[in-house]
Motif scaffolding. Structure first.
Motif, PDB file in Angstrom:
ATOM      1  N   SER A   1       0.832  -1.206   0.000  1.00 57.43           N
ATOM      2  CA  SER A   1       0.000   0.000   0.000  1.00 57.43           C
ATOM      3  C   SER A   1       0.867   1.257   0.000  1.00 57.43           C
ATOM      4  O   SER A   1       0.600   2.218  -0.740  1.00 57.43           O
ATOM      5  CB  SER A   1      -0.931   0.000   1.218  1.00 57.43           C
ATOM      6  OG  SER A   1      -1.882  -1.043   1.134  1.00 57.43           O
TER       7      SER A   1
ATOM      8  N   LEU B   1      -5.751  -0.683  -1.220  1.00 59.56           N
ATOM      9  CA  LEU B   1      -5.362  -1.991  -1.736  1.00 59.56           C
ATOM     10  C   LEU B   1      -6.492  -2.978  -1.510  1.00 59.56           C
ATOM     11  O   LEU B   1      -6.958  -3.159  -0.378  1.00 59.56           O
ATOM     12  CB  LEU B   1      -4.094  -2.464  -1.020  1.00 59.56           C
ATOM     13  CG  LEU B   1      -3.499  -3.787  -1.487  1.00 59.56           C
ATOM     14  CD1 LEU B   1      -2.831  -3.621  -2.843  1.00 59.56           C
ATOM     15  CD2 LEU B   1      -2.480  -4.304  -0.468  1.00 59.56           C
TER      16      LEU B   1
ATOM     17  N   TRP C   1      -5.764  -1.319  -7.180  1.00 61.10           N
ATOM     18  CA  TRP C   1      -5.414  -0.060  -6.514  1.00 61.10           C
ATOM     19  C   TRP C   1      -6.058   1.093  -7.282  1.00 61.10           C
ATOM     20  O   TRP C   1      -5.832   1.244  -8.475  1.00 61.10           O
ATOM     21  CB  TRP C   1      -3.894   0.132  -6.481  1.00 61.10           C
ATOM     22  CG  TRP C   1      -3.456   1.402  -5.804  1.00 61.10           C
ATOM     23  CD1 TRP C   1      -3.239   2.621  -6.384  1.00 61.10           C
ATOM     24  CD2 TRP C   1      -3.232   1.586  -4.410  1.00 61.10           C
ATOM     25  NE1 TRP C   1      -2.886   3.548  -5.453  1.00 61.10           N
ATOM     26  CE2 TRP C   1      -2.867   2.930  -4.215  1.00 61.10           C
ATOM     27  CE3 TRP C   1      -3.303   0.741  -3.307  1.00 61.10           C
ATOM     28  CZ2 TRP C   1      -2.564   3.452  -2.965  1.00 61.10           C
ATOM     29  CZ3 TRP C   1      -3.014   1.254  -2.059  1.00 61.10           C
ATOM     30  CH2 TRP C   1      -2.644   2.588  -1.887  1.00 61.10           C
TER      31      TRP C   1
END
Length: 443
Positions: free
Chosen positions: A9, A21, A40
């Protein structure tokens, strides 16, 4: 195993901006590297990483160079993944890089029954584009392959692993005797085959797994995907299990590839089959040394038998016609039915049945893949306990390596055929080439 959620992340926030994420899952494929799919900020990505820093030791280049090469290929018009970021030590995830995810099919089992009509042409065209990448665009760390030196290294590895497998010894000697003149080097993908390409309705979508790329003979790439093992059962379609060599070569040449030399192509078909036979043995060594302790390594280590079968099938034409027509020697008698306390075979069978009935149904994702691998491993042990088959023959191997014995020796080809049939039946009974060889050789 490292929990990737937090460091990944942070990495994505730095290279792609704010987001969250989701959907992080390890993909089941990848014999050498880990691949993790995730989303993402509305986009799909794949993280390709080494399972450990030690795993990259001894490789000619690391992930930063590999990522630079993939970028160069993508920028040069090759259907390579789009690299969006490369890991650094401070990211805490080992070595690797993140690519944009391509939505397409990668499984040969799903592609090959009904491949897109353009796929053979796509494969030839894409390989010509790879080979045409200018030297200036290729990272300077990408090594140049010296075929003679590489063959000598394969021979040295074979001797290190015992030097006692006759089919491998036969292939080493054949390659030494048929070594081609050096070729003008081009960028060789090094792993261009089904399983490393993705396909959608329009044809070839992306070429994956660039970790073996080097500069060398274009015919190495041309031959690799045509190996029997990478045709995944489509034995009547010698080009990738998809179509004919004539159509494949024509597409390659039409896209700017060099004129295909059939003799050079045959050399590389034998060489890469030999290379993969030793690669399988190396997998077993990796497990034995503790470098990679997954069950998958030991199972792949037993796939050497597939390549030994294929080597005999490739090289048997070197034998006189009378030897090719000679019947196989007979096999031993079946083992008696056990009585009394449970045998080793029955104990292994019980564990395998437990995995199949209890562990596998309760598993998902990579854990389910590992359960299947464990079942395969125990299946090999079961068949080995029944057959007691061994592939080692040091004296014959040394005679073949030295050229003192050849396929002209009466009965040798029949002996080698019988040996590779029996070993492959233990280690890879579902290998398509095994059934074909039995039918042809009368085994």
């Amino acid at each position: 195993m490292v929990d990737l959620s937090e460091p990944l992340s942070a990495f994505m926030a730095r290279i792609a901006g704010p987001g969250s994420l989701t959907g992080l899952a390890r993909l089941s494929g990848g014999a050498n590297m880990e691949s993790w799919a995730f989303d993402w900020a509305g986009g799909g990505y794949v993280l390709r990483r080494a399972p450990s820093a030690e795993y990259m030791e001894g490789r000619p280049y690391g992930h930063p160079v590999e990522a630079a090469l993939v970028k160069a290929a993508h920028g040069g018009g090759v259907r390579a993944p789009e690299v969006v970021g490369v890991l650094s030590d401070s990211d805490g995830m080992g070595t690797g890089y993140v690519m944009g995810r391509v939505v397409a099919e990668v499984s040969p089992a799903k592609i090959l029954p009904e491949p897109p009509s353009s796929l053979v042409a796509d494969l030839g065209r894409e390989l010509a584009l790879i080979h045409a990448l200018p030297r200036a665009a290729i990272p300077p760390e990408i090594p140049v392959m010296d075929t003679a030196a590489a063959l000598a290294e394969l021979k040295a590895r074979f001797l290190t692993y015992g030097g006692d497998r006759p089919a491998i010894a036969l292939a080493v000697r054949w390659c030494e005797d048929h070594l081609p003149e050096p070729a003008d080097p081009v960028l060789v993908h090094g792993d261009y085959r089904m399983g490393n390409i993705m396909v959608d309705a329009g044809g070839l979508a992306v070429v994956l797994d660039w970790e073996l790329a080097h500069l060398g003979d274009a015919h190495e790439d041309l031959a690799f995907g045509c190996m029997t093992v990478w045709r995944f059962g489509q034995l009547d379609k010698p080009a990738f299990g998809v179509g004919s060599l004539e159509d494949y070569f024509a597409a390659y040449e039409a896209a700017g590839g060099q004129k295909v030399d059939r003799t050079r192509f045959r050399f590389w078909l034998v060489y890469r089959t030999l290379w993969w036979a030793l690669g399988c043995l190396q997998m077993g060594q990796a497990w034995r040394s503790g470098a990679d302790t997954t069950v998958e390594r030991v199972v792949v280590g037993r796939r050497t038998a597939e390549q030994e079968l294929d080597l005999i099938a490739l090289l048997e034409e070197e034998a006189p016609e009378a030897e090719r027509a000679r019947p196989l020697p007979t096999t031993g008698e079946a083992a008696p039915v056990p009585v009394g306390e449970p045998t080793n075979r029955e104990i292994v069978q019980a564990v395998r049945d437990w995995i199949e009935g209890t562990i596998k149904p309760a598993s998902q994702g990579h854990a389910k893949f590992e359960a299947v691998v464990a079942m395969n491993a125990l299946g090999i042990v079961l068949r080995d306990l029944d057959a007691g088959t061994r592939a080692e023959d040091a004296a014959l191997s040394q005679a073949l390596l030295a050229g003192r014995t050849t396929l002209a020796e009466p009965g040798l080809l029949a002996k080698l055929r019988r040996a590779v049939l029996e070993k492959c039946a233990v280690d890879s009974p579902k290998y398509a080439a095994l059934a074909a060889a039995r039918a042809e050789w009368g085994g």
